[in-house]
Design a protein around this motif. Structure first.
Motif, mmCIF file in Angstrom:
data_model
loop_
_atom_site.group_PDB
_atom_site.id
_atom_site.type_symbol
_atom_site.label_atom_id
_atom_site.label_comp_id
_atom_site.label_asym_id
_atom_site.label_seq_id
_atom_site.Cartn_x
_atom_site.Cartn_y
_atom_site.Cartn_z
ATOM 1 N N ASP A 206 0.758 -1.138 -0.017
ATOM 2 C CA ASP A 206 0.016 0.005 -0.043
ATOM 3 C C ASP A 206 0.840 1.349 -0.026
ATOM 4 O OD1 ASP A 206 -0.726 0.147 3.509
ATOM 5 O OD2 ASP A 206 0.873 -0.358 2.256
ATOM 6 N N PHE A 207 2.079 1.303 0.452
ATOM 7 C CA PHE A 207 3.163 2.393 0.238
ATOM 8 C C PHE A 207 3.571 2.675 -1.183
ATOM 9 C CE2 PHE A 207 7.415 4.074 1.761
ATOM 10 C CZ PHE A 207 6.865 5.075 2.233
ATOM 11 N N ASP A 208 3.376 1.799 -2.002
ATOM 12 C CA ASP A 208 3.885 1.883 -3.197
ATOM 13 C C ASP A 208 2.918 2.471 -4.425
ATOM 14 O OD1 ASP A 208 5.624 -1.097 -3.111
ATOM 15 O OD2 ASP A 208 6.356 0.871 -2.638
ATOM 16 N N VAL A 209 2.120 3.650 -4.162
ATOM 17 C CA VAL A 209 1.116 4.136 -4.923
ATOM 18 C C VAL A 209 1.514 5.456 -5.481
ATOM 19 C CG1 VAL A 209 -0.739 2.920 -3.933
ATOM 20 C CG2 VAL A 209 -0.063 5.053 -2.927
ATOM 21 N N GLU B 148 -2.129 9.653 -12.794
ATOM 22 C CA GLU B 148 -2.613 8.104 -12.662
ATOM 23 C C GLU B 148 -2.822 7.980 -11.123
ATOM 24 O OE1 GLU B 148 -0.146 5.110 -14.498
ATOM 25 O OE2 GLU B 148 0.452 6.616 -15.991
ATOM 26 N N ASN B 149 -2.557 9.058 -10.349
ATOM 27 C CA ASN B 149 -2.878 8.852 -8.949
ATOM 28 C C ASN B 149 -4.362 8.965 -8.510
ATOM 29 O OD1 ASN B 149 -2.838 9.194 -6.024
ATOM 30 N ND2 ASN B 149 -0.742 9.936 -6.121
ATOM 31 N N SER B 150 -5.102 7.897 -7.929
ATOM 32 C CA SER B 150 -6.389 8.274 -7.791
ATOM 33 C C SER B 150 -6.756 9.301 -6.569
ATOM 34 C CB SER B 150 -7.040 6.741 -7.340
ATOM 35 O OG SER B 150 -6.446 6.510 -5.997
ATOM 36 N N TYR B 151 -5.656 9.577 -6.023
ATOM 37 C CA TYR B 151 -5.988 10.666 -4.922
ATOM 38 C C TYR B 151 -5.884 12.056 -5.269
ATOM 39 C CZ TYR B 151 -4.435 7.466 -1.177
ATOM 40 O OH TYR B 151 -4.572 6.406 -0.103
ATOM 41 N N ARG B 152 -5.588 12.341 -6.592
ATOM 42 C CA ARG B 152 -5.723 13.472 -7.165
ATOM 43 C C ARG B 152 -7.199 14.144 -7.062
ATOM 44 N NH1 ARG B 152 -6.613 9.950 -11.453
ATOM 45 N NH2 ARG B 152 -7.991 10.501 -13.260
#
Length: 540
Positions: A403-406, A505-509
């Motif tokens: 989960d750290f590798d996002v 590509e980061n869903s947190y955007r």
């Protein structure tokens, strides 16, 4: 800019890290043995003798002077100010107050000169060395515009009262027999904030200083040091608080190995941290925000846009070019964005930014940031905590969590010069593949200033400009542990392992509008004034 000692383990490196280790050991006793702060006073007062035992000086003319310097480093490592020179003062004086309040740490200045450790180096002085051959041509004398050079005993001699420091003799001597003395700390300071006091010792002009920390890593006498929050972090852990580390992208290889994140998480767990997050996540969000801002504002509203993530560069640009302050992106930095993400799920947690940078301590002092980031530690300070606990990073087991590798490849490459601009351009091209984006970047505050001057003159119309205070980028920050080239290579290797290439590509955007909430133009206007206030003070 000088940077001759990076990656070289010196006696000074050993002293600095011994101080961090021993201070951390004592602070951890609050947790392990339940000792009170009053009971630890004696241990702190005796610590200089533990670090430097015996009665023979090792590096300087007196063992008493060496211990006095170590004492000041211990105080700064505890977040305390330097001792007063006009009255007796114990090493631990003010310790209890520092243990119960972070206000002591926030009292300026952040970067301090330990005056009696300073060698009073010659600064901007030209002198003739023994290499002078007393040649017949005497080109040094002939070219000197002030006739400051004469010959004594067939050797050139420079009259310092007449010399105007033009350097013509230095450039002309065929034997390179004229030496230009420069103070190493001043030579490293891109803000030209270091001069000399009445005794010839280094003196920082805090109206100019942006806390980049280059002076403290380039002083070969160890006379300059910044405050630390090692003690405050450990005591927060000892009180049973939820303490979460946010680790900067430059962490790769700093503690050994080649970027094994599982080992890093395990190390932080052994130190007492509740969790670890990758600041490259915030770098992805910063990338998306700056890409949007660039598309919206350049060139219709702004002639160019500068990146925001390096606080030393950002403050310098806004302070010295106030009429173009709006051209520096208002995007929140990766540190702040990551802290806000953490706080959404852990509202009561203490958040510790762990990175390479002294200027991040300055950034965290701003009123608009302090509510998000509670403590800032450098990699070197964190290594001191690991040493105090006897943690061998490379021998730890990998926890095999993914989960750290996002964070994306681009987000992780923020740590290397040029990485921020590359990430923003790649994000723009995801939306507009044919959009041409011109980029210019600079490393080191002197070059950043030149870049900004050119931009203001119109040399970079519609450009994205990236500024990094440290030559090489964040991997060259004052709190790093390894050589710059090795660290940069390690970061790039680790970045390539990400399953995501681009920040978009980061869903947190999708959280950006929420994370920005509460940050106003007024906060941005306060940035320079708060930073100037935080650096002001005296080190008498």
């Amino acid at each position: 800019m000088a940077d001759t000692m990076r990656g070289v383990y010196t006696n000074l490196t050993g002293i600095r890290r011994s101080v961090f280790r021993e201070v951390a050991k004592i602070c951890y006793k609050l947790d392990a043995q339940g000792e009170s702060t009053q009971e630890l006073d004696k241990e702190f007062d005796e610590l200089p003798y533990k670090i430097l035992p015996g009665d023979v000086a090792t590096y300087r003319e007196s063992v008493f002077l060496e211990r006095a310097i170590i004492s000041e480093r211990i105080r700064l490592a505890m977040g305390l100010p330097l001792s007063s020179m006009d009255r007796p003062e114990r090493v631990s004086e003010g310790f209890e107050k520092a243990a119960n309040s972070d206000e002591v740490f926030y009292e300026p200045p952040l970067i301090n000169v330990i005056k009696f450790a300073c060698n009073a180096c010659k600064d901007n002085v030209y002198e003739v060395t023994n290499a002078c051959q007393g040649c017949l041509a005497h080109p040094c004398r002939e070219i000197c515009p002030k006739k400051a050079i004469s010959f004594r005993d067939k050797k050139a001699y420079i009259d310092q009262d007449a010399c105007v420091k033009c350097g013509m003799c230095f450039k002309t001597c065929p034997y390179h027999a004229i030496h230009h003395h420069v103070r190493p700390c001043a030579d490293a300071c891109g803000m030209h904030a270091i001069g000399s006091d009445e005794h010839g010792r280094a003196d920082i002009n805090y109206d100019k200083c942006v806390s980049c920390g280059q002076c403290l890593i380039n002083c070969p006498f160890g006379a300059i040091a910044d405050k630390s929050q090692i003690a405050q972090v450990i005591w927060s852990i000892a009180r049973g608080e939820e303490v979460i580390a946010a680790v900067a992208p430059a962490f790769v290889g700093q503690f050994g190995g080649k970027g094994n994140v599982g080992k890093l998480r395990e190390a932080f767990k052994l130190l007492g941290f509740s969790g670890v997050e990758e600041v490259a996540l915030g770098a992805d969000l910063c990338t998306c925000q700056e890409a949007d801002d660039f598309l919206d504002e350049v060139p219709d509203k702004l002639p160019f846009m500068g990146t925001s993530c390096c606080p030393a560069w950002s403050v310098m640009a806004k302070r010295e070019f106030p009429e173009h302050a709006d051209c520096i992106s208002m995007a929140l930095t990766p540190m702040t964005l990551t802290a806000r993400m953490i706080r959404m799920q852990h509202p009561d947690a203490k958040i510790v930014f762990v990175g390479p940078c002294s200027a991040k301590k300055l950034e965290a002092m701003r009123k608009s940031v302090r509510s998000e980031v509670d403590f800032v530690l450098t990699f070197e300070e964190m290594a001191g905590m690991m040493d105090a606990k006897g943690i061998d990073y490379l021998s730890l087991e990998d926890d095999n969590k993914s989960d750290f590798d996002v964070a994306s490849t681009d987000g992780r490459n923020f740590a290397v010069a040029g990485g921020v601009a590359t990430a923003v351009v790649n994000a723009i091209h995801r939306r507009y593949p044919d959009r041409e984006v011109n980029v210019v970047n600079a490393e080191g505050l002197d070059d950043c200033r030149k870049m900004m001057k050119d931009a203001v003159k119109g040399k970079y119309p519609g450009y994205l400009i990236e500024g990094m205070a440290c030559p090489g980028g964040c991997v060259a920050g004052a709190g790093t542990l390894v050589a710059i080239n090795r660290s940069a290579a390690a970061v790039k290797r680790y970045a390539k392992r990400s399953p995501h290439v681009n920040a978009t590509e980061n869903s947190y955007r999708m959280l950006i509008p929420v994370l920005e909430r509460g940050f106003t133009k007024q906060d941005e206007d306060l940035e320079v004034s708060e930073s100037m206030e935080a650096t002001k003070g005296t080190a008498e």
